[in-house]
Design a protein around this motif. Structure first.
Motif, PDB file in Angstrom:
ATOM      1  N   LEU A 239      18.302  33.807 -28.786  1.00 58.74           N
ATOM      2  CA  LEU A 239      19.566  34.040 -29.462  1.00 58.74           C
ATOM      3  C   LEU A 239      19.498  35.291 -30.337  1.00 58.74           C
ATOM      4  O   LEU A 239      18.416  35.764 -30.665  1.00 58.74           O
ATOM      5  N   ASP A 240      20.662  35.773 -30.692  1.00 62.05           N
ATOM      6  CA  ASP A 240      20.749  36.835 -31.694  1.00 62.05           C
ATOM      7  C   ASP A 240      20.685  36.148 -33.050  1.00 62.05           C
ATOM      8  O   ASP A 240      21.706  35.867 -33.680  1.00 62.05           O
ATOM      9  N   ALA A 241      19.442  35.883 -33.488  1.00 62.02           N
ATOM     10  CA  ALA A 241      19.264  35.021 -34.655  1.00 62.02           C
ATOM     11  C   ALA A 241      19.869  35.597 -35.926  1.00 62.02           C
ATOM     12  O   ALA A 241      20.408  34.859 -36.756  1.00 62.02           O
ATOM     13  N   ASP A 242      19.765  36.924 -36.107  1.00 57.94           N
ATOM     14  CA  ASP A 242      20.278  37.502 -37.352  1.00 57.94           C
ATOM     15  C   ASP A 242      21.745  37.899 -37.248  1.00 57.94           C
ATOM     16  O   ASP A 242      22.329  38.407 -38.205  1.00 57.94           O
ATOM     17  N   GLY A 243      22.367  37.685 -36.074  1.00 57.30           N
ATOM     18  CA  GLY A 243      23.798  37.899 -35.918  1.00 57.30           C
ATOM     19  C   GLY A 243      24.256  39.324 -36.076  1.00 57.30           C
ATOM     20  O   GLY A 243      25.406  39.558 -36.489  1.00 57.30           O
ATOM     21  N   ASP A 244      23.407  40.293 -35.750  1.00 58.09           N
ATOM     22  CA  ASP A 244      23.814  41.695 -35.889  1.00 58.09           C
ATOM     23  C   ASP A 244      24.316  42.285 -34.581  1.00 58.09           C
ATOM     24  O   ASP A 244      24.556  43.495 -34.491  1.00 58.09           O
ATOM     25  N   GLY A 245      24.470  41.443 -33.561  1.00 59.94           N
ATOM     26  CA  GLY A 245      24.975  41.927 -32.287  1.00 59.94           C
ATOM     27  C   GLY A 245      23.902  42.490 -31.371  1.00 59.94           C
ATOM     28  O   GLY A 245      24.219  42.993 -30.286  1.00 59.94           O
ATOM     29  N   PHE A 262       7.571  47.967 -36.442  1.00 61.66           N
ATOM     30  CA  PHE A 262       7.917  46.687 -35.826  1.00 61.66           C
ATOM     31  C   PHE A 262       7.510  45.558 -36.769  1.00 61.66           C
ATOM     32  O   PHE A 262       6.763  45.753 -37.720  1.00 61.66           O
ATOM     33  N   GLU A 263       8.013  44.366 -36.446  1.00 59.58           N
ATOM     34  CA  GLU A 263       7.578  43.189 -37.165  1.00 59.58           C
ATOM     35  C   GLU A 263       6.127  42.874 -36.786  1.00 59.58           C
ATOM     36  O   GLU A 263       5.665  43.202 -35.694  1.00 59.58           O
ATOM     37  N   SER A 264       5.420  42.243 -37.692  1.00 62.03           N
ATOM     38  CA  SER A 264       4.049  41.830 -37.412  1.00 62.03           C
ATOM     39  C   SER A 264       4.042  40.673 -36.419  1.00 62.03           C
ATOM     40  O   SER A 264       5.009  39.906 -36.319  1.00 62.03           O
ATOM     41  N   ALA A 265       2.944  40.543 -35.666  1.00 55.58           N
ATOM     42  CA  ALA A 265       2.812  39.418 -34.743  1.00 55.58           C
ATOM     43  C   ALA A 265       2.765  38.090 -35.490  1.00 55.58           C
ATOM     44  O   ALA A 265       3.023  37.036 -34.904  1.00 55.58           O
ATOM     45  N   ASN A 266       2.450  38.126 -36.775  1.00 52.24           N
ATOM     46  CA  ASN A 266       2.358  36.904 -37.582  1.00 52.24           C
ATOM     47  C   ASN A 266       3.664  36.530 -38.268  1.00 52.24           C
ATOM     48  O   ASN A 266       3.699  35.543 -39.019  1.00 52.24           O
ATOM     49  N   THR A 267       4.724  37.299 -38.020  1.00 50.27           N
ATOM     50  CA  THR A 267       6.012  36.972 -38.637  1.00 50.27           C
ATOM     51  C   THR A 267       6.538  35.650 -38.081  1.00 50.27           C
ATOM     52  O   THR A 267       6.665  35.490 -36.862  1.00 50.27           O
ATOM     53  N   ARG A 268       6.824  34.705 -38.954  1.00 50.46           N
ATOM     54  CA  ARG A 268       7.250  33.388 -38.518  1.00 50.46           C
ATOM     55  C   ARG A 268       8.719  33.374 -38.123  1.00 50.46           C
ATOM     56  O   ARG A 268       9.543  34.127 -38.655  1.00 50.46           O
ATOM     57  N   GLY A 269       9.027  32.480 -37.173  1.00 49.14           N
ATOM     58  CA  GLY A 269      10.412  32.321 -36.758  1.00 49.14           C
ATOM     59  C   GLY A 269      11.236  31.619 -37.820  1.00 49.14           C
ATOM     60  O   GLY A 269      10.764  30.669 -38.459  1.00 49.14           O
ATOM     61  N   THR A 270      12.430  32.117 -38.023  1.00 45.36           N
ATOM     62  CA  THR A 270      13.353  31.513 -39.002  1.00 45.36           C
ATOM     63  C   THR A 270      14.744  31.444 -38.374  1.00 45.36           C
ATOM     64  O   THR A 270      14.927  31.799 -37.196  1.00 45.36           O
ATOM     65  N   SER A 271      15.692  31.045 -39.151  1.00 41.96           N
ATOM     66  CA  SER A 271      17.076  30.984 -38.650  1.00 41.96           C
ATOM     67  C   SER A 271      17.631  32.373 -38.357  1.00 41.96           C
ATOM     68  O   SER A 271      18.626  32.499 -37.653  1.00 41.96           O
ATOM     69  N   SER A 272      16.973  33.403 -38.909  1.00 36.88           N
ATOM     70  CA  SER A 272      17.455  34.772 -38.674  1.00 36.88           C
ATOM     71  C   SER A 272      16.438  35.632 -37.901  1.00 36.88           C
ATOM     72  O   SER A 272      16.622  36.838 -37.782  1.00 36.88           O
ATOM     73  N   TYR A 273      15.396  34.984 -37.377  1.00 40.15           N
ATOM     74  CA  TYR A 273      14.392  35.747 -36.620  1.00 40.15           C
ATOM     75  C   TYR A 273      13.737  34.838 -35.582  1.00 40.15           C
ATOM     76  O   TYR A 273      13.160  33.789 -35.935  1.00 40.15           O
ATOM     77  N   ASP A 274      13.834  35.233 -34.296  1.00 42.15           N
ATOM     78  CA  ASP A 274      13.190  34.447 -33.249  1.00 42.15           C
ATOM     79  C   ASP A 274      12.522  35.337 -32.192  1.00 42.15           C
ATOM     80  O   ASP A 274      12.321  34.920 -31.055  1.00 42.15           O
ATOM     81  N   ASP A 275      12.160  36.575 -32.574  1.00 41.13           N
ATOM     82  CA  ASP A 275      11.486  37.473 -31.638  1.00 41.13           C
ATOM     83  C   ASP A 275      10.003  37.113 -31.510  1.00 41.13           C
ATOM     84  O   ASP A 275       9.448  36.352 -32.316  1.00 41.13           O
ATOM     85  N   SER A 276       9.381  37.685 -30.513  1.00 40.32           N
ATOM     86  CA  SER A 276       7.936  37.515 -30.300  1.00 40.32           C
ATOM     87  C   SER A 276       7.301  38.902 -30.207  1.00 40.32           C
ATOM     88  O   SER A 276       7.805  39.777 -29.487  1.00 40.32           O
ATOM     89  N   VAL A 277       6.199  39.117 -30.939  1.00 49.86           N
ATOM     90  CA  VAL A 277       5.558  40.438 -30.998  1.00 49.86           C
ATOM     91  C   VAL A 277       4.073  40.311 -30.669  1.00 49.86           C
ATOM     92  O   VAL A 277       3.390  39.396 -31.162  1.00 49.86           O
ATOM     93  N   ILE A 278       3.587  41.211 -29.837  1.00 53.23           N
ATOM     94  CA  ILE A 278       2.153  41.360 -29.571  1.00 53.23           C
ATOM     95  C   ILE A 278       1.768  42.774 -29.988  1.00 53.23           C
ATOM     96  O   ILE A 278       2.383  43.746 -29.540  1.00 53.23           O
ATOM     97  N   ALA A 279       0.784  42.887 -30.869  1.00 53.34           N
ATOM     98  CA  ALA A 279       0.345  44.199 -31.358  1.00 53.34           C
ATOM     99  C   ALA A 279      -1.163  44.315 -31.195  1.00 53.34           C
ATOM    100  O   ALA A 279      -1.906  43.363 -31.430  1.00 53.34           O
ATOM    101  N   ALA A 280      -1.616  45.471 -30.778  1.00 53.00           N
ATOM    102  CA  ALA A 280      -3.051  45.744 -30.645  1.00 53.00           C
ATOM    103  C   ALA A 280      -3.422  46.836 -31.641  1.00 53.00           C
ATOM    104  O   ALA A 280      -2.788  47.897 -31.680  1.00 53.00           O
ATOM    105  N   SER A 281      -4.444  46.571 -32.433  1.00 56.27           N
ATOM    106  CA  SER A 281      -4.891  47.551 -33.416  1.00 56.27           C
ATOM    107  C   SER A 281      -5.864  48.535 -32.782  1.00 56.27           C
ATOM    108  O   SER A 281      -6.386  48.311 -31.685  1.00 56.27           O
ATOM    109  N   HIS A 282      -6.115  49.632 -33.494  1.00 56.68           N
ATOM    110  CA  HIS A 282      -7.095  50.607 -33.023  1.00 56.68           C
ATOM    111  C   HIS A 282      -8.483  49.983 -32.939  1.00 56.68           C
ATOM    112  O   HIS A 282      -9.243  50.241 -32.002  1.00 56.68           O
TER     113      HIS A 282
END
Length: 437
Positions: A239-245, A262-282
């Motif tokens: 869903l468009d959790a944060d409702g910004d279109g 970008f958001e961190s991979a550890n960012t928790r899902g909330t009512s305004s955020y439901d994305d999934s992120v994978i990040a690789a460090s140097h």
């Protein structure tokens, strides 16, 4: 009775409708949760395959792919304004990832170019960054004549420089035949053959130093602090959790070339955020490529050993020349001893003449000058002793000359061996670059 039956039927219908409403509401909630779980599982699967494809690309091409400009998935390293493209879509076609749904994923890569190759940290560009301290090896190979060597190694002066295109493209003979450790640079410059795994390891190593992402470079927001990331793959939620279109939420929606956060991979899902992120460090990629062991050998150990062998080689050649001087001194000692023997023989001859003259004078003087015979005898004895000492000195100097020549000739062979060792170590360094490490 009829009124009582009719009222009972209405209550019954109401209860049934209420029950149906509750069942339908539960079914909708269950469907939404199931759909969300299926969508999350699918996105995670696509993200994991995408990460594997990106790291595989890194292994094969010694760089990370550039983002794509659109969902078609073809990498584009420059933006529409001619700047560096740091954020875009996952280049799934460039990665040969047979999943068109991967085109919905956003992708960012760390890019920090520099005019100085050794300081370049643009992970999306394959560049010959290796700039080792290397010494040249002798060419032509020094020969072991008896005289001081005109082809002796030059003074050991270490200088930083590029190795060049070490790769030949031949699996069985990976080192470019045009490479020569005596040249500067040792191999032709330019081309993809100049880029190896050691080059991307150098970029990963230098880019992992800062604890916070440099301004304008790729990073993930964690606790209000931007941490540097080598690459990021973001997937939108159901869903468009944060409702910004927009399908993406938070920083994933606003990440751009000018603000690559970008958001961190550890960012928790909330009512305004439901994305999934994978990040690789140097640091993660540095470990994945086994850069620590390979880089220490290819960037330091090989060249330290080569410089050590070169210095030892020069010292051995200098010592060999000193041995040559010792041979010449021994030859001078033999000549001096021979002169001493000749002098002793001449002295003995003079003493013999003096004895003859003394005998004659004694006869003519009727014994008055007999003392001259004693003096002449002493002279003869002294001449004989001098001749014996001169002969012994000549024997000793001749033996010293033989030892000096033997020592010089034996050591001369060792100078050739150390030359071969220095050339071999330099060749090993070039070979390490040719095969990646």
């Amino acid at each position: 009775m009829r009124q009582h039956a009719r009222g009972y039927t209405l209550v019954e219908v109401s209860v049934v409708l209420l029950a149906l409403g509750l069942v339908l509401w539960g079914a909708v909630v269950f469907w939404q949760q199931s759909a969300g779980q299926r969508s999350s599982a699918l996105q995670l699967d696509v993200q994991q395959q995408a990460k594997q494809s990106v790291t595989g690309f890194l292994h094969a091409r010694h760089r990370l792919p550039c983002p794509a400009a659109d969902a078609n998935g073809v990498e584009s390293c420059t933006s529409g304004t001619g700047g560096l493209r740091q954020v875009g879509f996952l280049p799934w076609q460039t990665l040969v990832l047979p999943r068109p749904e991967a085109g919905r994923l956003r992708y960012g890569v760390f890019r920090e170019p520099s005019a100085t190759a050794a300081e370049d940290r643009d992970l999306a560009v394959g560049r010959d960054r290796m700039n080792p301290l290397r010494v040249r090896t002798p060419s032509p190979r020094p020969q072991n004549g008896n005289a001081p060597n005109g082809n002796a190694p030059p003074l050991p002066v270490a200088a930083a420089g590029q190795l060049g295109a070490t790769e030949s493209g031949d699996t069985f003979e990976p080192l470019n035949t045009a490479c020569n450790a005596a040249n500067v640079p040792p191999c032709p410059l330019g081309g993809e053959a100049s880029v190896g795994q050691v080059d991307v390891c150098l970029a990963l190593n230098t880019a992992s130093d800062p604890t916070s992402a440099p301004t304008g470079r790729l990073g993930v927001s964690a606790g209000g602090v931007r941490r540097p990331a080598a690459f990021v793959i973001a997937a939108p939620g159901l869903l468009d959790a944060d409702g910004d279109g927009q399908a993406f939420d938070g920083a994933n929606a606003t990440a751009s070339d000018t603000s690559p956060t970008f958001e961190s991979a550890n960012t928790r899902g909330t009512s305004s955020y439901d994305d999934s992120v994978i990040a690789a460090s140097h640091t993660e990629l540095f470990a994945l490529l086994a850069c620590e062991t390979g880089l220490s050998a290819a960037e330091h150990a090989h060249f330290n050993a080569a410089i050590g062998a070169f210095v030892l080689e020069r010292a051995l050649y200098d010592y060999r020349d000193q041995l040559y001087v010792m041979v010449k001194l021994a030859e001078a000692d033999v000549a001096a001893a021979a002169a001493g023997v000749a002098s002793a023989i001449a002295g003995g001859s003079d003493a013999g003449q003096a004895m003859s003259a003394a005998v004659g004078d004694t006869v003519l003087s009727v014994g008055a000058r007999s003392f001259q015979i004693g003096l002449a005898a002493v002279g003869i004895a002294a001449a004989v002793a001098g001749g014996v000492m001169a002969a012994l000195g000549m024997i000793d100097s001749a033996a010293s000359l033989v030892d000096a020549i033997a020592t010089h000739d034996e050591f001369a062979a060792r100078t050739t061996a150390i030359t071969d060792l220095a050339i071999s170590i330099n060749r090993n360094a070039l070979m390490a670059d040719a095969i990646g490490f």
